[in-house]
Enzyme design. Structure first.
Site, short mmCIF file in Angstrom:
data_model
loop_
_atom_site.label_atom_id
_atom_site.label_comp_id
_atom_site.label_asym_id
_atom_site.label_seq_id
_atom_site.Cartn_x
_atom_site.Cartn_y
_atom_site.Cartn_z
N SER A 175 -9.08 -24.91 22.80
CA SER A 175 -8.16 -25.88 23.41
C SER A 175 -7.66 -26.80 22.29
O SER A 175 -7.91 -27.99 22.26
CB SER A 175 -8.88 -26.70 24.49
OG SER A 175 -9.97 -27.41 23.94
N HIS A 204 -12.60 -22.85 28.31
CA HIS A 204 -13.83 -22.30 27.72
C HIS A 204 -14.59 -21.37 28.66
O HIS A 204 -15.67 -20.89 28.32
CB HIS A 204 -14.78 -23.43 27.29
CG HIS A 204 -14.25 -24.22 26.13
ND1 HIS A 204 -14.82 -25.39 25.71
CD2 HIS A 204 -13.22 -23.99 25.29
CE1 HIS A 204 -14.16 -25.86 24.67
NE2 HIS A 204 -13.17 -25.04 24.40
N GLU A 215 -15.44 -29.66 29.99
CA GLU A 215 -16.83 -29.88 29.54
C GLU A 215 -17.55 -30.93 30.39
O GLU A 215 -17.01 -32.01 30.63
CB GLU A 215 -16.84 -30.37 28.08
CG GLU A 215 -16.21 -29.37 27.15
CD GLU A 215 -16.09 -29.88 25.71
OE1 GLU A 215 -16.70 -30.91 25.36
OE2 GLU A 215 -15.37 -29.24 24.94
N GLU A 237 -19.17 -22.48 25.08
CA GLU A 237 -20.03 -23.46 24.41
C GLU A 237 -21.47 -23.40 24.89
O GLU A 237 -22.25 -24.32 24.69
CB GLU A 237 -19.45 -24.87 24.56
CG GLU A 237 -18.07 -24.95 23.91
CD GLU A 237 -17.61 -26.36 23.59
OE1 GLU A 237 -18.28 -27.31 24.00
OE2 GLU A 237 -16.57 -26.49 22.93
N ASP A 269 -15.36 -33.95 29.28
CA ASP A 269 -14.12 -33.75 28.52
C ASP A 269 -13.18 -32.98 29.43
O ASP A 269 -13.40 -31.80 29.70
CB ASP A 269 -14.40 -32.95 27.23
CG ASP A 269 -13.11 -32.68 26.43
OD1 ASP A 269 -12.03 -33.15 26.86
OD2 ASP A 269 -13.19 -31.98 25.40
N GLU A 328 -13.80 -37.97 27.78
CA GLU A 328 -12.98 -37.54 26.64
C GLU A 328 -11.66 -36.98 27.14
O GLU A 328 -11.63 -36.28 28.16
CB GLU A 328 -13.77 -36.45 25.87
CG GLU A 328 -13.03 -35.88 24.67
CD GLU A 328 -13.87 -34.81 23.96
OE1 GLU A 328 -15.12 -34.88 24.01
OE2 GLU A 328 -13.27 -33.89 23.39
N ASP A 384 -9.39 -37.08 21.60
CA ASP A 384 -9.56 -35.83 20.84
C ASP A 384 -8.17 -35.24 20.55
O ASP A 384 -7.60 -35.48 19.49
CB ASP A 384 -10.44 -34.86 21.64
CG ASP A 384 -10.51 -33.47 21.04
OD1 ASP A 384 -10.10 -33.29 19.88
OD2 ASP A 384 -10.96 -32.53 21.73
N LYS A 395 -13.21 -34.07 14.30
CA LYS A 395 -13.41 -32.65 14.04
C LYS A 395 -12.84 -32.35 12.65
O LYS A 395 -11.63 -32.54 12.42
CB LYS A 395 -12.66 -31.81 15.07
CG LYS A 395 -13.21 -31.89 16.48
CD LYS A 395 -12.22 -31.25 17.44
CE LYS A 395 -12.82 -31.02 18.82
NZ LYS A 395 -11.77 -30.72 19.83
N SER A 406 -17.82 -33.80 16.36
CA SER A 406 -17.75 -32.63 17.25
C SER A 406 -17.66 -31.31 16.50
O SER A 406 -17.03 -31.21 15.46
CB SER A 406 -16.51 -32.76 18.14
OG SER A 406 -16.29 -31.59 18.88
N HIS A 407 -18.27 -30.32 17.10
CA HIS A 407 -18.11 -28.92 16.71
C HIS A 407 -16.79 -28.40 17.28
O HIS A 407 -16.04 -29.15 17.89
CB HIS A 407 -19.28 -28.11 17.30
CG HIS A 407 -19.18 -27.98 18.80
ND1 HIS A 407 -19.60 -26.88 19.49
CD2 HIS A 407 -18.66 -28.82 19.74
CE1 HIS A 407 -19.35 -27.03 20.77
NE2 HIS A 407 -18.79 -28.19 20.95
N ARG A 408 -16.51 -27.10 17.13
CA ARG A 408 -15.40 -26.44 17.83
C ARG A 408 -15.99 -25.40 18.78
O ARG A 408 -17.15 -25.00 18.63
CB ARG A 408 -14.44 -25.74 16.85
CG ARG A 408 -13.74 -26.64 15.86
CD ARG A 408 -13.07 -27.85 16.44
NE ARG A 408 -12.10 -27.64 17.49
CZ ARG A 408 -10.79 -27.85 17.39
NH1 ARG A 408 -10.29 -28.28 16.24
NH2 ARG A 408 -9.98 -27.68 18.42
N SER A 409 -15.17 -24.95 19.72
CA SER A 409 -15.71 -23.97 20.68
C SER A 409 -15.89 -22.60 20.04
O SER A 409 -16.62 -21.76 20.57
CB SER A 409 -14.82 -23.90 21.91
OG SER A 409 -13.49 -23.61 21.53
N LYS A 463 -21.45 -33.94 19.59
CA LYS A 463 -21.49 -32.86 20.59
C LYS A 463 -21.39 -31.54 19.85
O LYS A 463 -20.57 -31.37 18.94
CB LYS A 463 -20.40 -33.01 21.65
CG LYS A 463 -18.98 -32.85 21.19
CD LYS A 463 -18.06 -32.68 22.41
CE LYS A 463 -16.63 -32.40 21.99
NZ LYS A 463 -15.76 -32.03 23.12
#
Ligand code: 2PG
Ligand code: MG
Length: 437
Positions: free
Chosen positions: A40, A160, A169, A212, A247, A296, A321, A346, A373-376, A397
Site C-alpha cells: 500500500s 494485505h 492493520e 504481515e 492503520d 494511522e 504514513d 520508513k 515501521s517495516h514494509r509489508s 511496528k
C-alpha cells in the site's frame, strides 16, 4: 576507512518478489543490507525502481537497480575515497549521482541498500553496536537507551489480505509490560488466543495469515475485528495493559472525495461511500467503544484538510504514513497544517539513512512522536531494530508475531534489551514520547 568493494544482487522478499541486496567490503570485513518493499505504497514515496518487463518476475525485476549499484554507485563511491563514517557525504554523493527529486534514476531501492551497508561498516569501524552508532549520527541521547513498544499487527485486512475488511492493520500494543521481553510474551499470548477465536468464529481457514503475519478472517467490519481482539486481550487478563491501534490505509479506498469501506466489492454502491465527516463519526464510535490509542492514516494521502479537521477533535496518537512518506517537504506541510502528531518513518520511502535522520529530527522538533515501521514486503534484515533504539523513538511496528521477517526485528530487540540491561528502559505507556524519556 574507505570502501574497497561494492556488490549488489537480486534476492527475494517475504512475498517472493525480487529485491536488492547490497554488500560493501572494507578492511573491517563484509557488510550487507536488504531493501524491503511496500504494497500500500504512498504515491509520494521515493521511486522503487522495477524493470517493468512483464515476461520476467511479473514486471517486478530489480535488475536495473542492481546494476545501478554495481556499475554506477559502487565505482563512484570507491573513486570518491569517502570514509564509511561519512554517512552524510556518501548519501549526498548518491543523491547527486541520481539527480532527481524522487530517486527515480538510480532507484531508492539501489541507494538505500548502499546507505544501510555503509552504516553497518561504520559501526564496525568504530567498534560499537549499530544502534549506538545510529544514536551518534542522529545526535540522540543514549543515557538510558529506550526500548520501544511493539505494535504487533495481529489482524490483517485491506491491501494485505483477501477477505472484505477494508482497513489494513489492527495492532496490539503491550504498553503495560515492564520490559520488551514481557511485551513479547504478552503479545504472543494474545496473538495465539486471537487465532483460536478467529477459527472458532469464522472457521478453520480464518487462522490463515495475511502479508504481515496477522490472522486474516473473512470479516466485513472493523468492529468484528476489534471485538475479537479485545476478547483475546481479556482472555489473557491483559485488559488495560494491552491497547489497540489501527492503520486504515485508506488511500486505496478513497474515491471521488469519499471513502469506500466496501472497496473490495467490484460493484460497491457509491451511495454507501463515506464523506470525510462521516468517516470521522465512524472513528469516534470506534474510539468510544475500544481501547484504541493510535490511529494511522485516518485519511487518504492528499486529503490534507480532513486530516487537520480530524486532529482537532481527538486526543489519541494520529500517525502520518502515506500523507508524509518520510519526505521533509510533506512533513513540513503536515506540521504546519496540524494534520497529525506522529510520523511513521520508513527508510525506503525516502531512500537514505541521512534523510531518515533528518525526518525523525524534524518530527521531534515539532513535538511529534515517531514510530519506526517495516514494509509489508520484508526481509530477514533487522536494521530497523537498531534504528528504533538509536533514534529513541519508543515505538515500532514490524508485523505480527509470526513469520521470521517480522520476528527478525523483534528478536533483535530482545537481544538489545538483554545486552543493555540497566542501561535501557522500556517505553511502556510513554511510547509517544520516547525521545523525551
Ligand atoms: C503501512 C505498511 C506497513 P506497506 O501501510 O504502514 O505496515 O504497509 O508496506 O504495504 O505500505
Ligand atoms: Mg501505513
Amino acid at each position: 576507512m574507505s570502501i574497497t568493494k561494492v556488490h549488489a544482487r537480486t534476492v527475494y522478499d517475504s512475498r517472493g518478489n525480487p529485491t536488492v541486496e547490497v554488500e560493501i567490503t572494507t578492511e573491517n570485513g563484509l557488510f550487507r543490507a536488504i531493501v524491503p518493499s511496500g504494497a500500500s505504497t504512498g504515491i509520494h514515496e521515493a521511486v522503487e525502481l522495477r524493470d517493468g518487463n512483464k515476461s520476467e518476475w511479473m514486471g517486478k525485476g530489480v535488475t536495473k537497480a542492481v546494476s545501478n549499484v554495481n556499475s554506477i554507485i559502487g565505482p563512484a563511491l570507491i573513486k570518491s575515497e569517502l570514509c564509511v563514517t561519512n554517512q552524510k557525504g556518501i548519501d549526498e554523493l548518491m543523491i547527486s549521482l541520481d539527480g532527481t527529486s524522487n530517486k527515480s534514476r538510480l532507484g531508492a531501492n539501489a541507494i538505500l541498500g548502499v546507505s544501510l551497508c555503509v552504516a553497518r561498516a561504520a559501526a564496525a569501524q568504530k567498534g560499537i553496536t549499530l544502534y549506538k552508532y545510529i544514536a551518534e549520527l542522529a545526535d540522540a541521547r543514549q543515557d538510558p537507551f529506550v526500548i520501544p513498544v511493539p505494535f504487533f499487527n495481529v489482524l490483517n485486512g485491506g491491501a494485505h489480505a483477501g477477505g472484505s475488511l477494508a482497513m489494513q492493520e489492527f495492532k496490539i500494543a503491550p504498553v503495560g509490560a515492564q520490559s520488551f521481553a514481557e511485551a513479547m510474551r504478552m503479545g504472543s499470548e494474545v496473538y495465539h488466543h486471537l487465532k483460536i477465536l478467529a477459527k472458532e468464529q469464522y472457521g478453520p481457514s480464518a487462522g490463515n495469515v495475511g502479508d504481515e503475519g496477522g490472522v486474516a478472517p473473512d470479516i466485513d467490519t472493523a468492529e468484528d475485528a476489534l471485538d475479537m481482539i479485545v476478547e483475546a486481550i481479556n482472555i489473557c487478563g491483559y485488559e488495560g495493559r494491552v491497547k489497540v491501534g489501527i492503520d486504515s490505509a485508506p488511500s486505496v479506498f478513497y474515491k471521488d472525495g469519499k471513502y469506500d469501506l466496501n472497496f473490495k466489492e467490484p460493484n460497491s454502491d457509491p451511495s454507501h461511500w463515506l464523506s470525510p465527516a462521516q468517516l470521522a463519526e465512524y472513528y469516534y464510535s470506534l474510539l468510544k467503544k475500544y481501547p484504541i490509542i493510535s490511529l494511522e492514516d485516518p485519511y487518504a494521502e492528499d486529503d490534507w484538510s480532513s486530516w487537520s479537521a480530524f486532529l482537532k477533535t481527538v486526543n489519541v496518537q494520529i500517525i502520518a504514513d502515506d500523507l508524509t512518506c518520510t519526505n521533509k517537504t510533506r512533513i513540513a506541510r503536515a506540521i504546519e497544517e496540524k494534520c497529525a502528531n506522529t510520523l511513521l518513518l520508513k527508510l525506503n520511502q525516502i531512500g537514505t539513512l541521512t534523510e531518515s535522520i533528518e525526518a525523525a529530527n524534524q518530527a521531534f522538533d515539532a513535538g511529534w512522536g515517531v514510530m519506526i515501521s517495516h514494509r509489508s514486503g520484508e526481509t530477514e534484515d533487522p536494521f530497523i531494530a537498531d534504528l528504533v533504539v538509536g533514534f529513541r523513538c519508543g515505538q515500532i511496528k514490524s508485523g505480527a508475531l509470526s513469520r521470521s521477517e517480522s520476528l527478525a526485528k523483534y528478536n533483535e530487540l530482545l537481544r538489545i534489551e538483554e545486552e543493555l540491561g540497566d542501561d535501557c528502559i522500556y517505553a511502556g505507556h510513554r511510547f509517544h514520547d520516547g525521545n523525551k524519556l
